[in-house]
Design an enzyme around this catalytic site. Sequence first.
Site, PDB file in Angstrom:
ATOM      1  N   MET A 293       0.873  -1.173   0.000  1.00 10.59           N
ATOM      2  CA  MET A 293       0.000   0.000   0.000  1.00 10.59           C
ATOM      3  C   MET A 293       0.913   1.225   0.000  1.00 10.59           C
ATOM      4  SD  MET A 293      -2.306  -2.303   0.335  1.00 10.59           S
ATOM      5  CE  MET A 293      -3.928  -1.597   0.359  1.00 10.59           C
ATOM      6  N   CYS A 449     -13.542  -1.227  -3.534  1.00  9.57           N
ATOM      7  CA  CYS A 449     -12.104  -0.962  -3.676  1.00  9.57           C
ATOM      8  C   CYS A 449     -11.318  -2.270  -3.642  1.00  9.57           C
ATOM      9  CB  CYS A 449     -11.616  -0.050  -2.557  1.00  9.57           C
ATOM     10  SG  CYS A 449     -12.551   1.484  -2.456  1.00  9.57           S
TER      11      CYS A 449
END
Length: 526
Positions: A293, A449
Amino acid sequence: MASQSHKKHLDLTLYLVTDSTPAILGDADLTWVVEEAIKGGVSIVQYRDKHADTGDMIETAARLHAVTKQYNVPLLINDRVDVCLAVGAEGVHVGQEDMSLSQVRSLLGPDAIIGVTASSIAEASKAIDGGADYLGVGTMFATPTKTDTKSIIGTKGTQAILQTCSTGTKKSVPCVAIGSINASNVQRVLHQSAHNDNQLSGVAVVSAIMASHDPRAAAKELKALVTSAPEKYYAAAAPGSDIVSDTARLLSKLPAIIAAHVDSSVLCHNMTNTVVQNFAANVCLATGSSPIMSINAREAVDLAKLGGALVINMGTVTPDTINAYLSGMKAYNAAGNPVLFDPVGGGATTLRRDTIKTLLTGGFFSVIKGNEGEISAVAGTSDVQQRGVDSGPSTSTEETKVALVKALARRERCIVLMTGATDYLSDGDRTLAISNGSHWLGRITGSGCALGSTIASYLALHREDKFVAAVAAMLHYEIAAERAATHCTGPGTFIPAFLDELYLLGQEVKDGRYHLSEQNAKLRWL
Ligand code: 3NM
């Protein structure tokens, strides 16, 4: 004067437009640069100088013509019919503000090559009807080389012009695109501008060659990129591959893809919003990919080389993250690894609508995924104010939704997924409705998402047909949600049950204990 053979065998593959300003040419000699560029593969040259006196222009044009003739490459003069006549160049290129095409033709005669700049369908039509030999289509992207350009039309506008140039009774006229085209974007420009079989005949560049220290090498690189097929990376299905477009064959392919994904630890690089990072990372781990991430532009080039996929999810967009998205997509495009775009809240604010435009200009997405409001915002078909990031109840018919995903997939020449109670997936040719899933997915944050992350990693793993890869990801995700829904008591218990089922379903498919069939995979071709 113009020879018929140049006109008959007009080769627009790599079109060099010269520029003598110090900012571009530096202290290099113009004639040397042009000769080197021709040696590298330039197939046509336009001498363009908006500042020089007529006498100087004629002198320079004569020197250039002496070189171009040696290599049998046509020389055109920008705007100046008088200079063309004075040196006997092969033709002229005119813009919309220059002398009219019919006047140029009457002065230069039928054998001269005359090109016309076109920024719109109307300008293109007029130039074609008037007998232009080719169109210079643009401006593709904003360029510092020419700051007084009228319209930035992108690949979308270019595609519309190519469509016009080839439909109905229109004579087919070759087109070259111009404006900020260089080695890093030329292949996607060619791919995304194409309309069915109508493609650009080549690209025109100024700075990509004129400003290079090694114009021969720059031209050689561009020529190789223009003449080699870009399809492999950009096409939904690899050229020549067996295109799957029926349910039985699709279902027969999915178990192997899911099984491979479960054990892959393929990198899933998420530039995603701050709300869903933890959940999306857990979904990646449960399905078999390895999440990172990172919304850091400076890491993107290194990460792009690791064989994974990038998710650009603009859920909590800021000016900093826009730069990171652009760097990320450019790096992944250059490395040939897939990028999925989730335009979260795309219709909600001006900033988000502008970000969509910036990103569509900046690179190529293998998949654009969003709810109805977001896909409408990307398509530019909706002025409806989206309230927040959720789509709200749909009032559109299935027919309208299918038309929208198909048109956007064709325009961007990528795969488009519109999510909802029924999902619509299209690569422009194949369109599939997928009705798996659970209403609990709508009661937790980040489910859309995390689906994007799942599709992205499947794209990285199964490259020969991204459409099939997306279906594998969606069924893995949505059938797991259905199973979790059977033993949860609400959204809170749905989340862990769903993570468990993502993992368990993957293992069962891998071990042959779960069979995908027409009963459990709710697919409909449209
Ligand atoms: N004509 P570069 S754009 C000469 O849009 C010219 O008609 C344009 O330069 C048009 O390749 C342009 O360095 C400049 O971006 C293109």
